[in-house]
Design a protein around this motif. Structure first.
Motif, PDB file in Angstrom:
ATOM      1  N   PHE A 152     -20.835  21.785 -18.866  1.00  0.00           N
ATOM      2  CA  PHE A 152     -22.152  21.597 -18.714  1.00  0.00           C
ATOM      3  C   PHE A 152     -22.445  20.216 -18.094  1.00  0.00           C
ATOM      4  O   PHE A 152     -23.672  20.240 -17.214  1.00  0.00           O
ATOM      5  CB  PHE A 152     -22.777  21.649 -20.354  1.00  0.00           C
ATOM      6  CG  PHE A 152     -24.251  21.724 -20.231  1.00  0.00           C
ATOM      7  CD1 PHE A 152     -25.138  22.721 -20.058  1.00  0.00           C
ATOM      8  CD2 PHE A 152     -24.989  20.543 -20.640  1.00  0.00           C
ATOM      9  CE1 PHE A 152     -26.485  22.842 -20.062  1.00  0.00           C
ATOM     10  CE2 PHE A 152     -26.222  20.659 -20.604  1.00  0.00           C
ATOM     11  CZ  PHE A 152     -27.209  21.606 -20.288  1.00  0.00           C
ATOM     12  N   THR A 153     -21.834  19.193 -18.618  1.00  0.00           N
ATOM     13  CA  THR A 153     -22.233  18.016 -18.019  1.00  0.00           C
ATOM     14  C   THR A 153     -21.927  17.736 -16.611  1.00  0.00           C
ATOM     15  O   THR A 153     -22.609  17.256 -15.580  1.00  0.00           O
ATOM     16  CB  THR A 153     -21.307  16.953 -18.385  1.00  0.00           C
ATOM     17  OG1 THR A 153     -21.531  16.889 -20.039  1.00  0.00           O
ATOM     18  CG2 THR A 153     -21.491  15.669 -18.024  1.00  0.00           C
ATOM     19  N   GLU A 154     -20.618  18.346 -15.984  1.00  0.00           N
ATOM     20  CA  GLU A 154     -20.421  18.476 -14.605  1.00  0.00           C
ATOM     21  C   GLU A 154     -21.359  19.152 -13.826  1.00  0.00           C
ATOM     22  O   GLU A 154     -21.755  18.895 -12.781  1.00  0.00           O
ATOM     23  CB  GLU A 154     -18.986  19.115 -14.325  1.00  0.00           C
ATOM     24  CG  GLU A 154     -18.056  18.308 -14.902  1.00  0.00           C
ATOM     25  CD  GLU A 154     -17.904  16.802 -14.250  1.00  0.00           C
ATOM     26  OE1 GLU A 154     -18.340  16.566 -13.083  1.00  0.00           O
ATOM     27  OE2 GLU A 154     -17.574  15.819 -15.024  1.00  0.00           O
ATOM     28  N   PHE A 155     -21.832  20.480 -14.266  1.00  0.00           N
ATOM     29  CA  PHE A 155     -22.908  21.335 -13.676  1.00  0.00           C
ATOM     30  C   PHE A 155     -24.042  20.410 -13.432  1.00  0.00           C
ATOM     31  O   PHE A 155     -24.760  20.482 -12.331  1.00  0.00           O
ATOM     32  CB  PHE A 155     -23.165  22.500 -14.531  1.00  0.00           C
ATOM     33  CG  PHE A 155     -24.373  23.338 -14.081  1.00  0.00           C
ATOM     34  CD1 PHE A 155     -24.150  24.108 -12.999  1.00  0.00           C
ATOM     35  CD2 PHE A 155     -25.552  23.276 -14.356  1.00  0.00           C
ATOM     36  CE1 PHE A 155     -25.017  24.850 -12.393  1.00  0.00           C
ATOM     37  CE2 PHE A 155     -26.603  23.973 -13.867  1.00  0.00           C
ATOM     38  CZ  PHE A 155     -26.438  24.755 -12.662  1.00  0.00           C
ATOM     39  N   HIS A 156     -24.697  19.485 -14.343  1.00  0.00           N
ATOM     40  CA  HIS A 156     -25.796  18.698 -14.205  1.00  0.00           C
ATOM     41  C   HIS A 156     -25.543  17.542 -13.225  1.00  0.00           C
ATOM     42  O   HIS A 156     -26.663  17.161 -12.658  1.00  0.00           O
ATOM     43  CB  HIS A 156     -26.418  18.479 -15.769  1.00  0.00           C
ATOM     44  CG  HIS A 156     -27.183  19.197 -16.280  1.00  0.00           C
ATOM     45  ND1 HIS A 156     -26.600  20.262 -17.056  1.00  0.00           N
ATOM     46  CD2 HIS A 156     -28.410  19.740 -16.557  1.00  0.00           C
ATOM     47  CE1 HIS A 156     -27.392  21.254 -17.668  1.00  0.00           C
ATOM     48  NE2 HIS A 156     -28.560  20.651 -17.492  1.00  0.00           N
ATOM     49  N   ARG A 157     -24.509  17.077 -13.177  1.00  0.00           N
ATOM     50  CA  ARG A 157     -24.183  15.962 -12.273  1.00  0.00           C
ATOM     51  C   ARG A 157     -24.299  16.410 -10.902  1.00  0.00           C
ATOM     52  O   ARG A 157     -24.474  15.840  -9.829  1.00  0.00           O
ATOM     53  CB  ARG A 157     -22.800  15.409 -12.603  1.00  0.00           C
ATOM     54  CG  ARG A 157     -22.690  14.496 -13.826  1.00  0.00           C
ATOM     55  CD  ARG A 157     -21.414  13.932 -14.215  1.00  0.00           C
ATOM     56  NE  ARG A 157     -21.384  13.152 -15.350  1.00  0.00           N
ATOM     57  CZ  ARG A 157     -20.366  12.579 -15.832  1.00  0.00           C
ATOM     58  NH1 ARG A 157     -19.161  12.797 -15.182  1.00  0.00           N
ATOM     59  NH2 ARG A 157     -20.385  11.667 -16.843  1.00  0.00           N
ATOM     60  N   ILE A 158     -23.989  17.661 -10.512  1.00  0.00           N
ATOM     61  CA  ILE A 158     -23.974  18.319  -9.364  1.00  0.00           C
ATOM     62  C   ILE A 158     -25.488  18.167  -8.847  1.00  0.00           C
ATOM     63  O   ILE A 158     -25.613  17.862  -7.516  1.00  0.00           O
ATOM     64  CB  ILE A 158     -23.276  19.632  -9.143  1.00  0.00           C
ATOM     65  CG1 ILE A 158     -21.769  19.732  -9.576  1.00  0.00           C
ATOM     66  CG2 ILE A 158     -23.667  20.363  -7.771  1.00  0.00           C
ATOM     67  CD1 ILE A 158     -21.083  21.019  -9.502  1.00  0.00           C
TER      68      ILE A 158
END
Length: 370
Positions: free
Chosen positions: A299-305
């Protein structure tokens, strides 16, 4: 006077008309002068008939004729005899061109076609046959490009449609009313969540500005969404609308590819969708595995994209967290993956390359032929 005229008319002999008088005609057959040279129609008929009287002016074949005719004279008494004599006396016009007539023969040179009978080398024959076979078996490039385009666009279109299904008031209602969904510890009821959450979801798909959420007020008179929440929802709206626009464009390309393949390539649509369903399954299984192994990291990496750091983190008492807790996003991810996975499996089954779909005979018939 009256009686003499009839008697005289009866005793007078009728005179023939000048044009119809045939008493002076000869015994020559009609049109005998048109017979070919050397064929004496009237004379030969007179000679073949025993006892037939020849015309007085005709000559015999062996040269014996009347006393007034010189021996060896070819003067014929009839028109046919004269024509035959003239034809026999005249030399042939091509006498010098025919062999055996006293002149040297003339030989015609053959045409120079000997090269047509020369067989080219075996290497050249094999090369030409190979080029001819490759040209016959070569498939056009455009159908292959359309199949690849359909296979690539298919999973993206499925993902976009699944995201559109989740960002809807219907999914909100299912989530808020399903058993086990966590309640709000700060006072929002299910009806409050449904009302305020519908505003947030509608804002993502309409063309309104940030005031659509920024001017919302709680029952206590306080603003429902803070500035940071409104700014983040504006960023989410930009990503969602861009995704929907790209999905609509890819869907249009898929339709163009399908129409082209239906007209130009037999089975091209089936092969493109089959490859696209396999790609979709690989993507969904890969992303699902990553999410299952570490949801928070995923979830975190998805938002960072898509979003800047610090613009998507909020406290537990903020409205966005109270309306959309962590369990909501887990359920949304499962719903998106489930919809895409189900659609890909159905497409895979419907486009599986069986022998009948490939236009091949049944296996039993093929074995019998073998």
């Amino acid at each position: 006077m009256k009686d003499e005229t009839p008697a005289r008319a009866k005793s007078a002999k009728p005179q023939p008309e000048p044009l119809l008088d045939t008493s002076g005609d000869s015994d020559e057959p009609a049109f005998s002068w048109m017979a070919p040279a050397g064929r004496d129609t009237a004379g030969s008929r007179a000679e073949d008939t025993p006892g037939a009287d020849r015309p007085s002016g005709s000559s015999s074949v062996d040269g014996s004729g009347d006393a007034g005719t010189a021996p060896g004279s070819t003067q014929a008494g009839t028109r046919a005899d004269r024509k035959a004599a003239e034809a026999a006396a005249a030399p042939p016009s091509d006498a010098g061109d025919r062999p055996g007539n006293g002149s040297s023969p003339v030989f015609n040179e053959p045409l120079d076609t000997s090269a047509l009978h020369v067989r080219p080398p075996e290497e050249e024959v094999e090369r030409r046959n190979a080029e001819r076979e490759n040209a016959a078996n070569a498939k056009p490039v455009a159908p292959r490009v359309m199949q690849v385009l359909l296979a690539i666009c298919f999973p993206v279109v499925l993902l976009v449609l699944a995201v559109r299904a989740v960002t809807s008031p219907l999914f909100l209602w299912v989530e808020y009313n399903r058993p086990g969904f966590p309640g709000d510890g700060y006072g929002f009821s299910t009806d409050d969540r449904m009302t305020y959450g519908s505003y947030a979801v509608d804002y993502l798909s309409n063309w309104s500005g940030p005031r659509y959420l920024g001017d919302l007020v709680h029952r206590s008179g306080d603003r429902l969404f803070k500035d940071g929440e409104v700014s983040h929802m504006a960023d989410v709206k930009l990503v969602i609308l861009s995704t929907f626009g790209a999905g609509a464009l890819l869907l249009l390309l898929c339709l163009v590819a399908v129409l082209y393949l239906r007209r130009r390539s037999t089975g091209g649509v089936r092969r493109g969708l089959f490859a696209g369903s396999i790609i979709t399954l690989v993507i969904i299984l890969g992303l699902g595995t990553l999410a299952f192994l570490g949801w928070q990291q995923f979830f975190t990496e998805f938002h960072r994209i898509f979003f800047a750091d610090g613009s998507w983190t909020f406290s537990l008492d903020d409205t966005l967290i109270r309306l959309f807790p962590g369990q909501f996003w887990i359920d949304a991810g499962i719903a998106i993956a489930g919809l895409v996975l189900l659609t890909a499996l159905v497409t895979l089954v419907l486009t599986w390359p069986t022998r009948r779909r490939r236009g091949l005979p049944p296996r039993e018939a093929a074995e019998d032929q073998a």
